[in-house]
Design a protein around this motif. Structure first.
Motif, mmCIF file in Angstrom:
data_model
loop_
_atom_site.group_PDB
_atom_site.id
_atom_site.type_symbol
_atom_site.label_atom_id
_atom_site.label_comp_id
_atom_site.label_asym_id
_atom_site.label_seq_id
_atom_site.Cartn_x
_atom_site.Cartn_y
_atom_site.Cartn_z
ATOM 1 N N ALA A 1 43.106 34.668 52.706
ATOM 2 C CA ALA A 1 42.339 34.639 51.459
ATOM 3 C C ALA A 1 41.368 35.809 51.389
ATOM 4 N N VAL A 2 40.710 36.106 52.516
ATOM 5 C CA VAL A 2 39.742 37.206 52.594
ATOM 6 C C VAL A 2 39.920 37.868 53.944
ATOM 7 N N LYS A 3 39.892 39.202 53.964
ATOM 8 C CA LYS A 3 40.112 39.937 55.209
ATOM 9 C C LYS A 3 39.078 41.052 55.369
ATOM 10 N N ASP A 4 38.214 40.909 56.350
ATOM 11 C CA ASP A 4 37.248 41.957 56.735
ATOM 12 C C ASP A 4 36.440 42.459 55.536
ATOM 13 N N LEU A 5 35.926 41.539 54.739
ATOM 14 C CA LEU A 5 35.175 41.910 53.540
ATOM 15 C C LEU A 5 33.694 42.089 53.873
ATOM 16 N N SER A 6 33.144 43.219 53.465
ATOM 17 C CA SER A 6 31.718 43.487 53.633
ATOM 18 C C SER A 6 31.123 43.884 52.285
ATOM 19 N N LEU A 7 29.955 43.319 51.975
ATOM 20 C CA LEU A 7 29.214 43.715 50.775
ATOM 21 C C LEU A 7 27.765 43.277 50.931
ATOM 22 N N ILE B 1 29.728 47.367 42.158
ATOM 23 C CA ILE B 1 30.912 46.511 42.098
ATOM 24 C C ILE B 1 31.634 46.496 43.437
ATOM 25 N N CYS B 2 32.442 45.466 43.611
ATOM 26 C CA CYS B 2 33.421 45.443 44.700
ATOM 27 C C CYS B 2 34.713 44.904 44.107
ATOM 28 N N LEU B 3 35.757 45.687 44.165
ATOM 29 C CA LEU B 3 37.076 45.292 43.684
ATOM 30 C C LEU B 3 37.897 44.823 44.879
ATOM 31 N N VAL B 4 38.335 43.548 44.832
ATOM 32 C CA VAL B 4 39.137 43.009 45.925
ATOM 33 C C VAL B 4 40.559 42.772 45.445
ATOM 34 N N ASN B 5 41.482 42.970 46.351
ATOM 35 C CA ASN B 5 42.897 42.726 46.064
ATOM 36 C C ASN B 5 43.561 42.256 47.343
ATOM 37 N N ARG B 6 44.248 41.115 47.251
ATOM 38 C CA ARG B 6 44.890 40.523 48.423
ATOM 39 C C ARG B 6 43.884 40.317 49.552
ATOM 40 N N GLY B 7 42.688 39.920 49.184
ATOM 41 C CA GLY B 7 41.672 39.558 50.164
ATOM 42 C C GLY B 7 40.879 40.705 50.739
ATOM 43 N N ARG B 8 41.192 41.928 50.375
ATOM 44 C CA ARG B 8 40.510 43.092 50.937
ATOM 45 C C ARG B 8 39.761 43.863 49.854
ATOM 46 N N ALA B 9 38.676 44.496 50.256
ATOM 47 C CA ALA B 9 37.959 45.379 49.344
ATOM 48 C C ALA B 9 38.741 46.686 49.226
ATOM 49 N N VAL B 10 39.088 47.065 48.002
ATOM 50 C CA VAL B 10 39.840 48.304 47.795
ATOM 51 C C VAL B 10 39.003 49.356 47.073
ATOM 52 N N GLY C 1 40.906 36.764 46.063
ATOM 53 C CA GLY C 1 39.941 36.364 47.088
ATOM 54 C C GLY C 1 38.514 36.271 46.592
ATOM 55 N N LYS C 2 38.301 36.386 45.276
ATOM 56 C CA LYS C 2 36.944 36.359 44.729
ATOM 57 C C LYS C 2 36.261 35.012 44.962
ATOM 58 N N THR C 3 36.924 33.943 44.540
ATOM 59 C CA THR C 3 36.313 32.619 44.675
ATOM 60 C C THR C 3 36.170 32.230 46.141
ATOM 61 N N SER C 4 37.134 32.577 46.968
ATOM 62 C CA SER C 4 37.019 32.293 48.409
ATOM 63 C C SER C 4 35.800 32.986 49.004
ATOM 64 N N SER C 5 35.527 34.213 48.561
ATOM 65 C CA SER C 5 34.356 34.947 49.055
ATOM 66 C C SER C 5 33.068 34.264 48.610
ATOM 67 N N ILE C 6 33.023 33.853 47.348
ATOM 68 C CA ILE C 6 31.835 33.178 46.821
ATOM 69 C C ILE C 6 31.593 31.863 47.547
ATOM 70 N N ILE D 1 40.298 52.201 35.737
ATOM 71 C CA ILE D 1 40.143 52.339 37.187
ATOM 72 C C ILE D 1 40.688 51.106 37.896
ATOM 73 N N PHE D 2 40.380 49.947 37.351
ATOM 74 C CA PHE D 2 40.849 48.673 37.902
ATOM 75 C C PHE D 2 42.377 48.652 37.970
ATOM 76 N N ILE D 3 43.029 48.954 36.847
ATOM 77 C CA ILE D 3 44.492 48.925 36.789
ATOM 78 C C ILE D 3 45.087 49.956 37.741
ATOM 79 N N GLN D 4 44.511 51.148 37.736
ATOM 80 C CA GLN D 4 45.029 52.212 38.591
ATOM 81 C C GLN D 4 44.895 51.852 40.068
ATOM 82 N N THR D 5 43.740 51.328 40.462
ATOM 83 C CA THR D 5 43.489 51.031 41.873
ATOM 84 C C THR D 5 44.315 49.857 42.344
ATOM 85 N N VAL D 6 44.301 48.774 41.604
ATOM 86 C CA VAL D 6 45.077 47.597 42.010
ATOM 87 C C VAL D 6 46.563 47.902 41.965
#
Length: 301
Positions: free
Chosen positions: A19-25, A202-211, A42-47, A290-295
């Motif tokens: 759900a979340v992997k090595d997330l720092s913020l 901001i922090c953009l997460v995808n598949r549990g990781r900050a990207v 992984g947003k809600t899991s982080s919260i 940016i969101f669409i491009q990065t994800v």
């Protein structure tokens, strides 16, 4: 400055799903922070780890400058994505009850609830049962219940869900006021336009990781200013210019995306030779782009 909330290399796994992997913020007082990502990112899991609903499998969570402790939650306001109001209770009774759960005496809870209902323009609903109210009205009641105890950290999961544009603006203005009072605010949302207007970082997460993470201006500075908005009158053949990757022509108002490293001024010179140019603005990419491009890049990888 000590962070109001900080995650340090936090991970969470449910059965075989990461759900979340090595997330720092980290979020400091007086700032608004956007936690972004597609569904299941992984947003809600982080919260939930921030507020102690679940505990991380590894890494640490700090609240208000200290390692996570349940007593710190008295200074936190949390609005979950899944709302939890009592349908048969009247609005004011419910808000007073919610305030008491947060340690307020009934008189203080009632006074604060009345003031918030007036501010959010729902005084006419205070004697109604929750089930009689619209989804947007219920959302505002839940919002008020999150703020009654005057938390230092406010965490909101999809706070604009169910709100029409007028009430969304009212909520935005309220969040800005709270930030200016020194509160730290984190919210997750799919509404990129709101994040762009409101958030300092901001922090953009995808598949549990900050990207993608950082201050809003710093994040945007990483991306090339390759968008042009222009209005013109006359020959539009300049839209075949080799610098243009794609464009949308709305009868004289054109939105253009340039190819990487293309010369916008060369395009302007070409357009001026063939048409009367009323407006030519080189723009930074929107957060949504940016969101669409990065994800998209991360998913394709």
């Amino acid at each position: 400055m000590a962070a109001v909330v900080e995650l340090d290399c936090v991970s969470k796994v449910y059965e075989q799903k990461i759900a979340v992997k090595d997330l720092s913020l980290r979020i400091e007082a007086g700032t608004m922070f956007g936690l972004l990502g597609p569904n299941g990112a992984g947003k809600t899991s982080s919260i939930r780890m921030m507020v102690g609903i679940t505990m991380p499998d590894s890494g640490t969570v700090s609240l208000l400058g200290k390692p996570f402790a349940r007593e710190s939650l008295r200074r936190v306001g949390y609005l979950p994505e899944e709302r939890g109001l009592y349908k048969k209770m009247k609005v004011m009774e419910q808000l007073v009850f919610m305030g008491q759960l947060r340690g307020l005496d009934p008189a203080t809870a009632g006074k604060r609830a009345h003031a918030w209902c007036e501010r959010l323009q729902i005084l006419e609903a205070v004697d109604k049962k929750t089930e009689e109210l619209s989804k947007g009205m219920q959302q505002k009641i839940q919002f008020i219940s999150t703020l009654l105890h005057e938390p230092e950290l406010i965490i909101m999961d999809e706070p604009f869900s169910g709100l029409d544009p007028v009430n969304a603006t009212l909520l935005q203005d309220t969040l800005i006021d709270l930030k200016n009072q020194g509160r730290a605010i984190l919210f997750s949302t799919h509404r990129m336009d709101q994040v762009e207007k409101l958030c300092d970082a901001i922090c953009l997460v995808n598949r549990g990781r900050a990207v993608l993470a950082g201050g809003m201006r710093e994040v945007k500075s990483r991306y090339e200013r390759n968008h042009v908005q222009m209005s013109f009158e006359g020959d539009n053949s300049f839209l075949q210019h080799p610098a243009i990757a794609e464009y949308k022509d709305y009868a004289g108002l054109v939105e253009i995306r340039l190819k990487p490293h293309a010369d916008a001024q060369d395009l302007l010179r070409e357009a001026s030779r063939k048409a009367t140019v009323w407006k030519f603005e080189v723009m930074e990419p929107s957060l949504e782009e940016i969101f669409i491009q990065t994800v998209g890049e991360k998913i394709d990888a």
